[in-house]
Structure formats: structure tokens, C-alpha cells
Design an enzyme around this catalytic site. Structure first.
Site, PDB file in Angstrom:
ATOM      1  N   ASP A 179      68.271  67.404  34.832  1.00 28.96           N
ATOM      2  CA  ASP A 179      69.441  66.578  34.539  1.00 28.96           C
ATOM      3  C   ASP A 179      70.700  67.308  35.004  1.00 28.96           C
ATOM      4  OD1 ASP A 179      70.538  64.159  33.051  1.00 28.96           O
ATOM      5  OD2 ASP A 179      71.624  65.789  32.079  1.00 28.96           O
ATOM      6  N   ASN A 187      82.035  61.410  37.956  1.00 30.80           N
ATOM      7  CA  ASN A 187      82.425  60.026  38.223  1.00 30.80           C
ATOM      8  C   ASN A 187      83.814  59.708  37.670  1.00 30.80           C
ATOM      9  OD1 ASN A 187      80.150  59.082  39.646  1.00 30.80           O
ATOM     10  ND2 ASN A 187      79.004  58.805  37.749  1.00 30.80           N
ATOM     11  N   GLU A 222      71.459  60.322  36.527  1.00 29.40           N
ATOM     12  CA  GLU A 222      71.522  61.674  37.099  1.00 29.40           C
ATOM     13  C   GLU A 222      70.324  62.520  36.681  1.00 29.40           C
ATOM     14  OE1 GLU A 222      74.017  61.759  33.263  1.00 29.40           O
ATOM     15  OE2 GLU A 222      73.475  60.348  34.859  1.00 29.40           O
TER      16      GLU A 222
END
Length: 305
Positions: A179, A187, A222
């Protein structure tokens, strides 16, 4: 009247158009039934082995297939620029079948269906357009378009077959749950274009950090998952550390903006931490959580039986 003439379909002789560009020049085996349905194995002019071993040219994830099950031999005619392929059974346990008939050696014709174990492959001759079509269909079915890794569903299908094989032969297998650290901030701060760029590059770095026999997928968002066949916990930890270091050491740059990215990884192994997909993924995810709690950008191995 002119409209009707304009709409009429015209039949034109193919030979009048074909300059050689679309000649069927690519021989391939397409998986019609099996763990990697839709996969296209391009055939070479040299001998190619079909089997479930790691060092064969055409690897089939099927427990009923021998490590070296059959061989494809090619006879090349330089004058005609054509290749003829013959399949030879290599004394396999469950035999080789072509069009449902058991064979020891036979010359293949376009459209022949080869069965090894529970896997069926079709021998095809493709022109350039057909070859690209098969490749595109395969990619859309099985691969995440952004990262180039398998989809979660495709990985689970392959892992189920590989897990059965490893359990039968008492071989180790490791699962990595991965992860990206604080990816939401990427973002939020730099926009989704940067986020997509990071995910694409991470997919590439994961592919480059593991063996060709290992399988990785985008798990969602992700998160990433991989399984490493015939790999102990020590070997899995080394592979995970390669991935972690590759990502931590990579400059992620887009439109002049450079950001650091790190990843946390959890590892579980079969049979120590489970003998089915749900258990292994769950235990690897638990180890991933520990890596996050310990400060991120690290590898943690699941503890306990």
C-alpha cells in the site's frame, strides 16, 4: 439514385489490395480454456517447451501438466518464408491431445486445439492486425490499464491454481500486500494527473523488481498484491525490500514537479500462515497494517501460526 449508389457495398478482390502487409505470419497458441484464458503465446522459430516448470517457454498454470509436458519444433522454409510447427509429447504423465486425439508427435494445422491437462490451446496463424487484436483483448480482460499489472480477479484465478500446485508438492509460496503511504495527500496536493502518474510508475517498478515467474496485481486504489511461487519467507522479504527500495529511490516527476513516494509491505506465507487465498491475503494484510503502524516505508512479516 446517386444516394443508392453511394450506399452500396462493393466487393473487391482481396488479392488486389493485399500487398503482403496482412499475410498471416505470426504463429501463436491462444489459451481457450485454463487459468490464463485469452493469453496469446507468440511462437518462435526455435524449440519451445510447454509445461508448468518455471524455466519453460510456454508456462501453463495447471497442476495436471508436467513440468516439461510437450515440445514445439519449428521447420523454417527461407524460400517460401513459412514455418511449419510440430508438437512432440515429452513422456508427460497425462499425455498430449490434439483435436481430442492422444498424440506423440504431429504436425499442427491452423485451428488445431491442443489439450495439456485441463488447459486447451488453439494453434493459430495471425496477420499483424489479428495479432494486435488478440493482444488488446487479452490486455482488456486481464490487466489494469493504468499500472500494467494484472487485475485482482485475474491474479486470484492464477493464485488459486498455483496454490493448489504448491500444496500438492509441498512447495513454499508467499503473498505480498502493498500500500502506498499517504497517497491521498498526493491527489489532494498535486492533483489526480500526478496520482495517475505515480500509480503507473509504481506498477512498472513492481514488475521490474520481481521475477518473471512471480505475479503482481493492482488490488484496488493505491493497493497492490503479489504472489511469489516456490519462495520462502526469507526470499519474499528480500523481494519486498527490492520493491520498497526501488519506489523510495525513484524520483516521481510530472510537469516539473518532483515528489517522494514510499510503500509499506506485509508478507504471509503458505503453509505457515494459511493454506487458502483468503487466509494468506488476510494475514499479509495484517502484516501490512503493522508496517503502517510502525512508521510506514517498511516491510513486515506476519508472525505466529
Amino acid at each position: 439514385m446517386s444516394q443508392k449508389l453511394h450506399d452500396r457495398t462493393l466487393a473487391i478482390d482481396r488479392s488486389a489490395l493485399d500487398t503482403g502487409r496482412f499475410r498471416k505470419q505470426h504463429a501463436a497458441l491462444v489459451v481457450l480454456q485454463g487459468a490464463e484464458i485469452g493469453r496469446n503465446f507468440r511462437l518462435l522459430r526455435g524449440p519451445m517447451i510447454i509445461g508448468r516448470g518455471f524455466d519453460v517457454e510456454i508456462r501453463v498454470a495447471d497442476d495436471l501438466v508436467s513440468r516439461e509436458h510437450a515440445r514445439l519444433d519449428c521447420r523454417w522454409d527461407p524460400a517460401a518464408q513459412t514455418a511449419t510447427y510440430t508438437i512432440v509429447d515429452l513422456g508427460s504423465t497425462n499425455h498430449t491431445f490434439v483435436n481430442t486425439s492422444r498424440v506423440k508427435t504431429v504436425e499442427l494445422r491452423e485451428g488445431d486445439k491442443i489439450q495439456v491437462g485441463d488447459t486447451v490451446l488453439k494453434f493459430v496463424l495471425l496477420d499483424d492486425i489479428e495479432a494486435k487484436f488478440h493482444e488488446e483483448i487479452r490486455n482488456r480482460i486481464s490487466y489494469d490499464q493504468l499500472t500494467g499489472l494484472l487485475t485482482k480477479e485475474s491474479l486470484y484465478l492464477a493464485l488459486e491454481m498455483e496454490l493448489t500446485r504448491c500444496l500438492r508438492y509441498a512447495l513454499p509460496l508467499a503473498v505480498l500486500m502493498m500500500d502506498l503511504d499517504r497517497f491521498k495527500a498526493v491527489n489532494d496536493t498535486h492533483g489526480h494527473l500526478m496520482g495517475s502518474h505515480v500509480l503507473s510508475e509504481v506498477g512498472r517498478l513492481i514488475r521490474e523488481s520481481i521475477r518473471t515467474a512471480d505475479v503482481a496485481a493492482r488490488y484496488g486504489g493505491e493497493e497492490f498484491v503479489a504472489y511469489l511461487s516456490e519462495t520462502s519467507l526469507i526470499g519474499a522479504a528480500q523481494a519486498a525490500e527490492r520493491i520498497r527500495m526501488a519506489i523510495a529511490g525513484q524520483p516521481f516527476t510530472l510537469d516539473g514537479t518532483n515528489i517522494p513516494v514510499t510503500i509499506s509491505i506485509g508478507i504471509a506465507a503458505c503453509p505457515e500462515h494459511g493454506r487458502d487465498i483468503r487466509s494468506l491475503v488476510g494475514r499479509a494484510d495484517r502484516a501490512l497494517y503493522r508496517a503502517k503502524e510502525a512508521g510506514r516505508n517498511r516491510v513486515c512479516i506476519e508472525t505466529g501460526a
